[in-house]
Every structure is written in structure tokens, then in C-alpha cells.
Design an enzyme around this catalytic site. Sequence first.
Site, mmCIF file in Angstrom:
data_model
loop_
_atom_site.group_PDB
_atom_site.id
_atom_site.type_symbol
_atom_site.label_atom_id
_atom_site.label_comp_id
_atom_site.label_asym_id
_atom_site.label_seq_id
_atom_site.Cartn_x
_atom_site.Cartn_y
_atom_site.Cartn_z
ATOM 1 N N CYS A 44 0.819 -1.216 0.000
ATOM 2 C CA CYS A 44 0.000 0.000 0.000
ATOM 3 C C CYS A 44 0.852 1.265 0.000
ATOM 4 O O CYS A 44 0.325 2.369 -0.171
ATOM 5 C CB CYS A 44 -0.933 0.002 1.202
ATOM 6 S SG CYS A 44 -1.984 -1.452 1.264
ATOM 7 N N ASN A 66 -10.074 -0.216 1.079
ATOM 8 C CA ASN A 66 -8.621 -0.109 0.944
ATOM 9 C C ASN A 66 -8.234 -0.506 -0.480
ATOM 10 O O ASN A 66 -8.376 -1.670 -0.851
ATOM 11 C CB ASN A 66 -7.963 -1.037 1.978
ATOM 12 C CG ASN A 66 -6.453 -1.041 1.905
ATOM 13 O OD1 ASN A 66 -5.861 -0.519 0.969
ATOM 14 N ND2 ASN A 66 -5.828 -1.652 2.897
ATOM 15 N N HIS A 112 -2.875 6.864 3.450
ATOM 16 C CA HIS A 112 -3.356 5.616 2.850
ATOM 17 C C HIS A 112 -4.677 5.255 3.520
ATOM 18 O O HIS A 112 -4.804 5.293 4.740
ATOM 19 C CB HIS A 112 -2.326 4.510 3.054
ATOM 20 C CG HIS A 112 -2.868 3.166 2.726
ATOM 21 N ND1 HIS A 112 -3.519 2.916 1.544
ATOM 22 C CD2 HIS A 112 -2.902 2.007 3.430
ATOM 23 C CE1 HIS A 112 -3.921 1.654 1.520
ATOM 24 N NE2 HIS A 112 -3.561 1.088 2.661
HETATM 25 N N1 COA Z 1 -17.657 -9.429 10.230
HETATM 26 C C1 COA Z 1 -18.026 -9.841 11.448
HETATM 27 N N2 COA Z 1 -17.142 -10.299 12.353
HETATM 28 C C2 COA Z 1 -15.854 -10.344 11.997
HETATM 29 C C3 COA Z 1 -15.408 -9.929 10.734
HETATM 30 C C4 COA Z 1 -16.382 -9.458 9.830
HETATM 31 N N3 COA Z 1 -16.065 -9.024 8.613
HETATM 32 N N4 COA Z 1 -14.069 -10.078 10.682
HETATM 33 C C5 COA Z 1 -13.677 -10.559 11.864
HETATM 34 N N5 COA Z 1 -14.769 -10.736 12.662
HETATM 35 C C6 COA Z 1 -14.803 -11.214 14.027
HETATM 36 C C7 COA Z 1 -13.626 -12.108 14.389
HETATM 37 O O1 COA Z 1 -13.874 -13.425 13.971
HETATM 38 C C8 COA Z 1 -13.580 -11.953 15.888
HETATM 39 O O2 COA Z 1 -14.568 -12.789 16.447
HETATM 40 P P1 COA Z 1 -14.320 -13.555 17.857
HETATM 41 O O3 COA Z 1 -14.133 -12.449 18.861
HETATM 42 O O4 COA Z 1 -15.546 -14.330 18.018
HETATM 43 O O5 COA Z 1 -13.072 -14.355 17.638
HETATM 44 C C9 COA Z 1 -14.026 -10.502 16.124
HETATM 45 O O6 COA Z 1 -14.686 -10.117 14.931
HETATM 46 C C10 COA Z 1 -12.879 -9.559 16.420
HETATM 47 O O7 COA Z 1 -11.863 -9.788 15.473
HETATM 48 P P2 COA Z 1 -10.559 -8.938 15.480
HETATM 49 O O8 COA Z 1 -9.691 -9.386 14.346
HETATM 50 O O9 COA Z 1 -9.963 -8.911 16.855
HETATM 51 O O10 COA Z 1 -11.151 -7.484 15.162
HETATM 52 P P3 COA Z 1 -10.416 -6.097 15.142
HETATM 53 O O11 COA Z 1 -11.103 -5.158 16.027
HETATM 54 O O12 COA Z 1 -8.928 -6.228 15.262
HETATM 55 O O13 COA Z 1 -10.707 -5.602 13.667
HETATM 56 C C11 COA Z 1 -9.582 -5.403 11.577
HETATM 57 C C12 COA Z 1 -10.221 -6.350 12.579
HETATM 58 C C13 COA Z 1 -9.053 -6.213 10.408
HETATM 59 C C14 COA Z 1 -10.646 -4.446 11.077
HETATM 60 C C15 COA Z 1 -8.442 -4.605 12.289
HETATM 61 O O14 COA Z 1 -7.570 -5.488 12.940
HETATM 62 C C16 COA Z 1 -7.662 -3.787 11.327
HETATM 63 O O15 COA Z 1 -8.159 -2.827 10.779
HETATM 64 N N6 COA Z 1 -6.381 -4.111 11.136
HETATM 65 C C17 COA Z 1 -5.567 -3.437 10.151
HETATM 66 C C18 COA Z 1 -5.807 -4.098 8.842
HETATM 67 C C19 COA Z 1 -5.345 -3.279 7.719
HETATM 68 O O16 COA Z 1 -5.735 -2.145 7.570
HETATM 69 N N7 COA Z 1 -4.501 -3.884 6.885
HETATM 70 C C20 COA Z 1 -3.997 -3.259 5.747
HETATM 71 C C21 COA Z 1 -2.797 -2.443 6.143
HETATM 72 S S1 COA Z 1 -2.258 -1.593 4.744
#
Ligand code: COA
Length: 330
Positions: free
Chosen positions: A115, A285, A255
Amino acid sequence: MPFAHIVGTGSAIPQRILSNADLERIVDTSDEWITRRTGIKERHVAMADNHESTADLGSRAARRAMEMAGITADLIDMIIVATVSPDRIFPSAGCMIQREIEANNAVAFDLSAGCSGFVYALEMANNSIKMGQSRNVLIIGAERLSSVTNWQDRSTCVLLGDGAGAVLLSSQEMAGGILSTHIKSDGRLWDLLYADKGNPPLPASLEGITTIPFHLKMEGNRLFKQAVPSMANIAEHALAQNGLRLEDIQLVIPHQANLRILQAVSERLTIPMEKFYTNLQKYGNTSAASIPLAMDEAFREGRIKRGNHVLLVSFGAGLTWGAAVLQWTI
Ligand code: COA
């Protein structure tokens, strides 16, 4: 030494919108979860009938940037395409776009830096102009992430979208334009975000040579924790290098990964969210396309004015991160 000025911007978005409600029918997710955790409401997905390959989108964005600049394709010396989703392993999307826009005097190639690819490309273009090797450089961020998305993985498929943005840089004697660029990478953490495509694991025998489906793998939580300090620190460094204070920046174009990441970066930098341009609500994204796409929209909406200082800041697979400070001159 000449200065590299942005003289045109353009973008191109696929027609087909995939809303959070549409995604509820594909994976076990909800509009409420996606909105709360990411800020994303919809994204666009490229379709064959609409001629929306990575090179198609990149070419459209490039034409708009050239139109704005009033510079014809024959005057382009270099085309750099930042992408992680080129249409083919080879040739480069750069060469495919070169043919499409008939920039026959250019040298064209792709750059892979996740990215952060656009900020990396900006550095290459700036250096080439400053060294006097190029006069007009087209840098394009173009992605068809839908081609690499695992549509069964709700933790990643809700985040990504397709699109392209382009910027045309020109050499000028007048001070301003790209004031500085800063890029970094840390390969020790490459496995926090990666994809296998056409590169299956090394086979144990000839019989093991099979095509495996595409996999995008991401450790969202760990990435989040890396992204915030990396973006904030490199942004602070970029401002310090130019002797600028936070209040000297009129607009931050980050970004567009996730609204929560941007809110955390805004808090760390103590630059209010009102100064952060966001359009991830509409596009998700779009990896290397996200900054030039946001820049084009911000400029066409009147959010950037001549003389403004603009801060770009990125983070992505690699891990890679970067920042740039611009003084807008169109
Ligand atoms: N819909 C519903 N539930 C979802 C889901 C979705 N699309 N994706 C994950 N979950 C669930 C998980 O299974 C988990 O369930 P559990 O508690 O029963 O195990 C729960 O939601 C929490 O998951 P978690 O991964 O801890 O959520 P989070 O608050 O960290 O949010 C992201 C997840 C991906 C949104 C967050 O980690 C993030 O933004 N990370 C950066 C990713 C990014 O931008 N990457 C590119 C960088 S350039």
C-alpha cells in the site's frame, strides 16, 4: 536542481458497487460490524464487461491526469505503476498502460511496495526529475484487489476494493512541488500481510506442481499496532525535515486502510481528523491506488489550494511505510 511539481491528477473507479449489505450475502458479516471496525460502507469491484482490468483503470486515471496538465502522451518520459495486482506476472502493467495511452517515448515499469507503492513511486519520480533524467513522469497506483481477495475470509474481504489514481509530475525551476519523500521497510514482518499467486510452495516432486488458489493472509491486529506508530513517526520526521509545524499542514492524505488507524494516527500527531482527507467509506482499501485516488478527489473537490502544504503518509505489506511533503502549485 529542478523541482518536481504535480501538474495533473486523475482517477478511475469501477462502475460496480459492492455494499456492506451485498457482503452480508457472501460472508457472515454485518454492515454494523464493518462500519464500526473500519469505517468502510462500500467498495467498487472491477468487471470484465466494463473493461476494468488494472491496466484499463490505470490508463483511464492517467488520461485524466494528462488532460488536467495539458501534457500529451508523447511528452511523458517515465511511467511508474505502483501495484500489487497487475493483470499479468509479466509484462508490467506499466508497459500495458504505455501502449494503451500511446506514451511511446516513455520508459515504463511496475513497483511493488504494498500500500506504500505510491509514495515509493513518488520518491523514484522525484529523484529522476531532480537528477535531470526526466521532465515528465506519470505515476499511477492501480489495483484490482478483487482478483486476489479470498471471498470466504470475512476478516479480509470486507476491507478491500478496486480503483486507480494517477499523478503527472513535471520538472520546473520554480521552488515547491515535492519538498521531500521518506520511505522505509521492514522485511522481518512480511508475513503479517501477504499473498501467494502463481507461486505455490516449492514442490517436493514434479507431481507436486499444481496451481493453488489465491490466498491473501493478514494478521489484522498486529498490523494495526505496527501501522499507527510507523505512520505517525515517519510523518513527524517528514515535517521536521522541512522545518514545518503541524499547523503548517493544510491537508493530510493518508493511505485509506481503516478509519480507526487514521483516528489513532491523528491523535498521535495531534493533527485533527478534519485535516485528514478520507474516502475509504466509498472505496475501502485500494492499496497503492488509495493515495492518488484520494489526492485527485481532494483536489477536484477544492480541498487543496495553490500554496497549501500537503502531507502524504502510507503503510502497507512488506512491511513498508512512507511519507511525503508537497507544496501544491496548481
Ligand atoms: N464481520 C463480522 N465479524 C468479523 C469480521 C467481519 N467481517 N471479521 C472478523 N470478525 C470477528 C472475528 O472473527 C472476531 O470474532 P471472535 O471475537 O468471536 O473471535 C471478532 O470479529 C474480532 O476480530 P478482530 O480481528 O480482533 O477485530 P479487530 O477489532 O482487530 O478488527 C480489523 C479487525 C481487520 C478491522 C483490524 O484489525 C484492522 O483494521 N487491522 C488493520 C488491517 C489493515 O488495515 N490492513 C492493511 C494495512 S495496509
